[in-house]
Scaffold this motif. Structure first.
Motif, PDB file in Angstrom:
ATOM      1  N   UNK A  60       0.812  -1.214   0.000  1.00 28.46           N
ATOM      2  CA  UNK A  60       0.000   0.000   0.000  1.00 28.46           C
ATOM      3  C   UNK A  60       0.847   1.267   0.000  1.00 28.46           C
ATOM      4  N   UNK A  63       1.376   1.685  -3.589  1.00 26.22           N
ATOM      5  CA  UNK A  63       0.144   2.144  -4.250  1.00 26.22           C
ATOM      6  C   UNK A  63      -0.242   3.559  -3.836  1.00 26.22           C
ATOM      7  N   UNK A  64       0.632   4.206  -3.085  1.00 29.18           N
ATOM      8  CA  UNK A  64       0.402   5.577  -2.603  1.00 29.18           C
ATOM      9  C   UNK A  64      -0.802   5.672  -1.679  1.00 29.18           C
ATOM     10  N   UNK A  65      -1.142   4.580  -0.986  1.00 32.42           N
ATOM     11  CA  UNK A  65      -2.240   4.628  -0.027  1.00 32.42           C
ATOM     12  C   UNK A  65      -1.738   4.970   1.371  1.00 32.42           C
ATOM     13  N   UNK A  66      -0.483   4.654   1.635  1.00 38.61           N
ATOM     14  CA  UNK A  66       0.085   4.971   2.952  1.00 38.61           C
ATOM     15  C   UNK A  66       1.416   5.669   2.757  1.00 38.61           C
ATOM     16  N   UNK A  67       1.768   6.499   3.710  1.00 35.88           N
ATOM     17  CA  UNK A  67       3.032   7.216   3.619  1.00 35.88           C
ATOM     18  C   UNK A  67       4.111   6.477   4.385  1.00 35.88           C
ATOM     19  N   UNK A  86       2.567  10.958  -7.387  1.00 38.36           N
ATOM     20  CA  UNK A  86       1.498  10.015  -7.035  1.00 38.36           C
ATOM     21  C   UNK A  86       0.410   9.975  -8.104  1.00 38.36           C
ATOM     22  N   UNK A  90      -0.815   6.602 -10.033  1.00 33.45           N
ATOM     23  CA  UNK A  90      -2.196   6.112 -10.008  1.00 33.45           C
ATOM     24  C   UNK A  90      -2.734   5.807 -11.400  1.00 33.45           C
ATOM     25  N   UNK A  91      -2.282   6.565 -12.382  1.00 38.45           N
ATOM     26  CA  UNK A  91      -2.765   6.323 -13.741  1.00 38.45           C
ATOM     27  C   UNK A  91      -2.253   5.002 -14.289  1.00 38.45           C
ATOM     28  N   UNK A  94      -2.106  -1.141 -11.595  1.00 39.34           N
ATOM     29  CA  UNK A  94      -3.330  -1.908 -11.396  1.00 39.34           C
ATOM     30  C   UNK A  94      -3.293  -2.494  -9.996  1.00 39.34           C
ATOM     31  N   UNK A  95      -4.434  -2.441  -9.285  1.00 42.29           N
ATOM     32  CA  UNK A  95      -4.429  -2.826  -7.878  1.00 42.29           C
ATOM     33  C   UNK A  95      -5.577  -3.772  -7.562  1.00 42.29           C
ATOM     34  N   UNK A  96      -5.248  -4.869  -6.894  1.00 39.96           N
ATOM     35  CA  UNK A  96      -6.274  -5.708  -6.293  1.00 39.96           C
ATOM     36  C   UNK A  96      -6.017  -5.711  -4.789  1.00 39.96           C
ATOM     37  N   UNK A  97      -6.796  -4.927  -4.016  1.00 41.49           N
ATOM     38  CA  UNK A  97      -6.562  -4.887  -2.569  1.00 41.49           C
ATOM     39  C   UNK A  97      -6.877  -6.238  -1.936  1.00 41.49           C
TER      40      UNK A  97
END
Ligand SMILES: Nc1ncnc2c1ncn2[C@@H]1O[C@H](COP(=O)(O)OP(=O)(O)OP(=O)(O)O)[C@@H](O)[C@H]1O
Ligand SMILES: [Mg+2]
Lengths: 319, 374
Positions: A60, A63-67, A86, A90-91, A94-97
Motif C-alpha cells: 500500500x 500504491x500511494x495509499x500509505x506514507x 502520485x 495512479x494512472x 493496477x491494484x487488487x486490494x
C-alpha cells in the motif's frame, strides 16, 4: 541486493519498482523495518510472509495509499512520497486490494466499466472478461458469484487501465484449491503478456509456482530473496527419502548405518539424504521387508526454507 | 470518456433500484405511512369540534354557573367539547388549539369562559363569553348560531339575569389545514433523513469494509469527486421521493402543494445535510454494522421529535427544546412552510438554517473521511 540507480527519466527505466531501506511505523509498532528490493520489467515477484509480516503495508505504500516513515520507494520511476508523482503512479498501476469485493448489485461487466471509468483510457470490458474466463457470467450481479469468480472479477478490475505493473495482495487467500488454480492461470496469462506482477501471499506453493523472484518477509524484514530454486538450494536443507506407510515396525526393519530416520504423520519414514547416498540406501533397503513399500525422494520446498530461516512454519500462523 | 462523477452517481442509482428493500424504504414505506395515518386521522366527525377553556374555577373545580353553561352546551349533542387547560393565556390557548386541531383534523374554534364569570352574574353585572373562530370556517354560521342560542337560553334560566350574559364572537384567521396536509411534508422530511443518513453510512461504511473505497483511492478518482457523486445521487433520490409522495398525497387525499424555490433549496440542503451526518457517523463508527445501529439511534428520535408525525407544539417543553437542536426540524418546518402553508418568510429562514447545517455537516464529514490511510 539492490543495484538500483534511480531512473534518470521517470517511466524510462527497466526497474519497475525500486525500494530502498523502506520503513513504516504505526506508533511504536514497526510494521516494515528497512527493506530494500526491486522489480524488473516482465517479472512476477512474490512477497511471501505470514500474517502481520508487513506485506500489505509495503504494497500500500507502493500504491500511494500509505506514507512511508523512512526510506525511499519508486514505482515506474516516480517517487511515492511526492504528490505530483502520485498522480502519475495512479494512472499506471493496477491494484487488487486484499479482501476486495466489487459492487454487489452491479454486473460483472458494469463493475469493470465502473472502475474503468475512473481512468482516461480503459481496456475493452469484453476482452478482460475473456481473459479471466467469465464470459457466461458477464451479466450476472457480483453478489451472486461464488468466491472464486468474485476474485476473478477483482483481477479483471485490476487490469482495466492496462497497467504497467499489477499489485495483487493475497489474491488466493480463502479460496478453494480449484479457484486458486484458476487465479494462478490468470497470473500466468499476465506473465505471458509480459506484465510485471507484484504478488503477496502466505502460500509457499503459490510463490514457488508463480514467481520468478521471491522475497520472504517476516516481522517487517526481508530475510531472504532470490528465485525459488536459489532459495531452496541455499536454505532448503537436504532432500528427504520417504518410505510410505511403513510405521513403527518399518523403523525397526531399517538397515543399520543410515542417517537418523524419523516417523511422520501417516506412518511415513523420513530419512535425510546427503548427496550421493541415494543408491547405497536403496540397495540397503532392497534386502529388508521394506523393499515393496512406496518410496520417493522429496525435494525441500519453500516451506522448509521458511522453517529453516525462522524456526516456524508459515501454516502454523496462516489461516 | 464518461465522467467519473456520472459513473459514481449511476453506480449508486443502479444499486438502489436493484434492491427491493431500498425501494421499499424510500418509496413503499412512506406511502404506507401516508395511507395508514391518513385513514386513522382522516375521519371527520358529524359533530362540531369545539375547544373550551373554562377560566372560572374555584379551587380547581368549575364554578356553578360555568358548569351549568357547559352542561347546556353538552346537552345540545351538537358538540365534541375538548378542554383546554385553564392556566393558559388566550394566546397560548389559541396556539395550542391550532396545533392540536391540526393533529386531530378538527376545526380551530375556541370558546372561553372568563374567570369571575360566576361572581359577575351573581352580582348582577354583565358577563361575556368569547367565541374565537374563523369566519371562513364552513361550520361558522351554524356553529355560532347554536352557541348563541345556548347562551340565550342559559341566560334565561338564570333568575333575573336575562340581559347580563353576552356572547362575543372574535374572528381569527385559520387555514383549514388537515392532519394529512401537515403529515405529507413530514413524511418527505423523514424519507430524506433516512435515505440520506443510511445511504451515506452504506456507501462510506460498507464500501470501506468491502475495500471498494481503497480500490478507488488507487485510481485517479479524488475524494471530492467521490463525495460529489454521492451527493448527486442523493439529490436524485430526494427529488424522486418528493415527487412520488406529493403525487400520492394529491391522488389519495387531495393534498395540494406548491413547489417553489424554497422547496428546491430544502431538497438540496437535505441531500447534503443527511449524507453529511451519515458520513460523520461512518467515520466515527468504523464497522459497517455498528454504524447502521448508530444511524438508527440517531434517525429515530430525530424523526419523532422534529415534528414528523405530530406538531412539536404538543410536545413537553423539554422535548421542544431538544427539537430545536435537531436538523430535521428545520427541514420539516421549511417543507411545511413552502409546500403547504405558503409562508415564504418562514420558509426562507428554515431553508437558510438547513443550508447552513448542510454546509457544516458535509464539510465535517468530508474532512473526517479517510480517503487513503486508515
Ligand atoms: N493501519 C494500521 N494501524 C496500526 N497498525 C497496523 C495498521 N495496519 C497494519 N498494522 C500492523 O502492522 C503490521 C503489518 O501488517 P500488514 O497488514 O502489513 O501485514 P500483512 O503481511 O499484510 O498481514 P496479512 O497476511 O494478515 O494480510 C501488523 O502488526 C499490523 O497489526
Ligand atoms: Mg495483508
Amino acid at each position: 541486493m539492490s543495484n538500483g540507480q534511480p531512473a534518470p527519466f521517470p517511466g524510462q527505466s527497466d526497474k519497475i519498482v525500486q525500494v530502498e531501506n523502506l520503513s513504516k511505523k504505526y506508533g511504536e509498532n514497526v510494521a516494515v523495518n528497512g527493506i530494500s528490493f526491486s522489480l524488473t520489467k516482465g517479472e512476477v515477484f512474490a512477497f511471501l510472509g505470514p500474517n502481520g509480516a508487513g506485506k500489505t503495508t509495503t504494497v500500500e505504500i507502493l500504491e500511494c495509499l500509505r506514507n512511508p516513515t523512512g526510506g525511499q520507494a519508486k514505482v515506474l520511476g516516480y517517487d511515492v512520497s511526492k504528490r505530483s508523482d502520485q498522480a502519475e503512479i495512479r494512472k499506471r498501476i493496477g491494484v487488487l486490494p486484499q479482501d476486495f469485493n466489487a459492487i454487489d448489485r452491479l454486473t460483472v461487466r458494469e463493475n469493470i466499466n465502473y472502475f474503468g471509468a475512473m481512468f482516461k483510457h480503459q481496456l475493452d470490458a469484453d476482452k478482460l472478461i475473456e481473459l479471466v474466463d467469465l464470459k457466461d457470467k458477464r451479466d450476472e450481479q457480483f453478489k451472486r458469484l461464488s468466491g472464486g469468480l468474485k476474485q476473478r472479477v477483482g483481477l479483471a478490475v485490476s487490469l482495466v487501465n492496462d497497467p504497467d505493473v499489477v499489485f495483487l495482495d493475497e489474491p488466493t487467500t480463502g479460496l478453494d484449491p480449484r479457484a486458486r488454480r484458476d487465479v494462478w492461470g490468470v497470473v500466468e496469462r499476465l506473465k505471458s503478456q509480459g506484465k510485471t506482477v507484484f504478488l503477496t501471499t502466505h502460500y509457499m506453493d503459490e510463490a514457488e509456482y508463480l514467481a520468478d523472484i521471491v522475497s520472504i518477509i517476516d516481522h517487517g524484514q526481508i530475510i531472504a530473496s532470490g528465485t525459488p530454486d536459489q532459495l531452496i538450494d541455499t536454505h532448503g536443507g537436504k532432500k528427504t527419502l520417504i518410505i510410505r506407510e511403513a510405521g513403527e515396525e518399518g523403523l525397526k526393519q531399517l538397515p543399520l548405518g543410515l542417517p537418523k530416520a524419523e516417523l511422520r504423520n501417516a506412518g511415513d519414514i523420513a530419512i535425510p539424504l546427503n548427496n550421493g547416498e541415494l543408491t547405497n540406501i536403496l540397495m540397503g533397503l532392497g534386502a529388508t521387508p521394506l523393499h515393496d513399500k512406496e518410496i520417493e525422494v522429496r525435494r525441500p520446498t519453500l516451506d522448509d526454507v521458511f522453517l529453516n530461516l525462522t524456526g516456524r512454519r508459515v501454516s502454523e500462523e496462516g489461516n | 470518456m464518461r465522467s467519473r462523477i456520472y459513473t459514481i452517481i449511476s453506480g449508486h442509482f443502479k444499486s438502489w433500484y436493484r434492491s427491493k428493500s431500498n425501494i421499499f424504504w424510500t418509496i413503499a414505506f412512506p406511502l404506507l405511512l401516508i395511507v395508514l395515518f391518513g385513514a386513522i386521522f382522516g375521519n371527520g366527525s358529524t359533530k362540531f369540534d369545539l375547544y373550551l377553556q373554562n377560566q372560572d374555577l374555584n379551587a380547581n373545580t368549575p364554578t356553578m354557573y360555568s358548569q351549568g353553561y357547559i352542561s347546556v352546551l353538552n346537552n345540545t349533542g351538537a358538540f365534541n367539547l375538548h378542554t383546554v387547560a385553564a392556566g393558559q393565556t388566550v394566546q397560548q390557548a389559541l396556539d395550542y388549539v391550532k396545533s392540536d386541531a391540526q393533529l386531530h383534523n378538527r376545526g380551530q374554534r375556541l370558546l372561553v369562559i372568563p374567570s369571575g364569570f360566576n361572581t359577575t352574574l351573581n352580582s348582577g353585572n354583565d358577563a361575556t363569553i368569547q367565541l374565537y373562530m374563523d369566519q371562513s370556517d364552513q361550520a361558522s354560521a351554524s356553529l355560532a348560531g347554536i352557541v348563541r342560542s345556548v347562551t340565550i337560553s342559559y341566560a334565561a334560566s338564570i333568575a333575573g339575569a336575562p340581559d347580563h350574559l353576552n356572547l362575543q364572537q372574535v374572528g381569527i384567521v385559520t387555514r383549514n389545514i388537515r392532519y394529512i396536509d401537515f403529515f405529507i411534508p413530514g413524511v418527505i422530511g423523514m424519507t430524506l433523513l433516512t435515505t440520506g443518513v443510511f445511504g451515506a453510512v452504506n456507501t462510506n461504511g460498507r464500501y470501506r469494509e468491502l475495500k471498494i473505497i481503497k480500490k478507488l483511492a488507487t485510481t485517479p478518482l479524488s475524494k471530492i469527486e467521490w463525495i460529489l457523486g454521492m451527493v448527486g445521487y442523493q439529490m436524485i433520490l430526494a427529488t424522486i421521493s418528493l415527487v412520488v409522495i406529493l403525487f400520492f398525497g394529491y391522488a389519495l387525499f387531495g393534498v395540494t402543494a406548491t413547489i417553489d424555490i424554497y422547496t428546491v433549496g430544502l431538497v438540496v440542503a437535505a441531500a447534503l445535510l443527511f449524507p453529511g451526518i451519515g458520513m460523520v457517523l461512518a467515520n466515527f463508527v468504523k464497522e459497517a454494522e455498528s454504524a447502521d445501529a448508530a444511524a438508527n439511534a440517531i434517525t429515530f428520535p430525530m424523526m419523532f421529535l422534529a415534528g414528523t408525525f405530530w406538531p412539536r407544539e404538543t410536545l413537553p417543553d423539554i422535548m421542544k427544546i431538544i427539537a430545536n437542536f435537531m436538523p430535521l426540524t428545520y427541514v420539516n418546518d421549511g417543507l411545511r412552510d413552502a409546500l403547504i402553508y405558503a409562508e415564504p418568510a418562514q420558509a426562507l429562514t428554515n431553508t437558510i438554517i438547513a443550508l447552513g447545517l448542510a454546509a457544516f455537516f458535509i464539510v465535517l464529514g468530508s474532512m473526517l473521511m479517510n480517503w487513503k490511510e486508515e
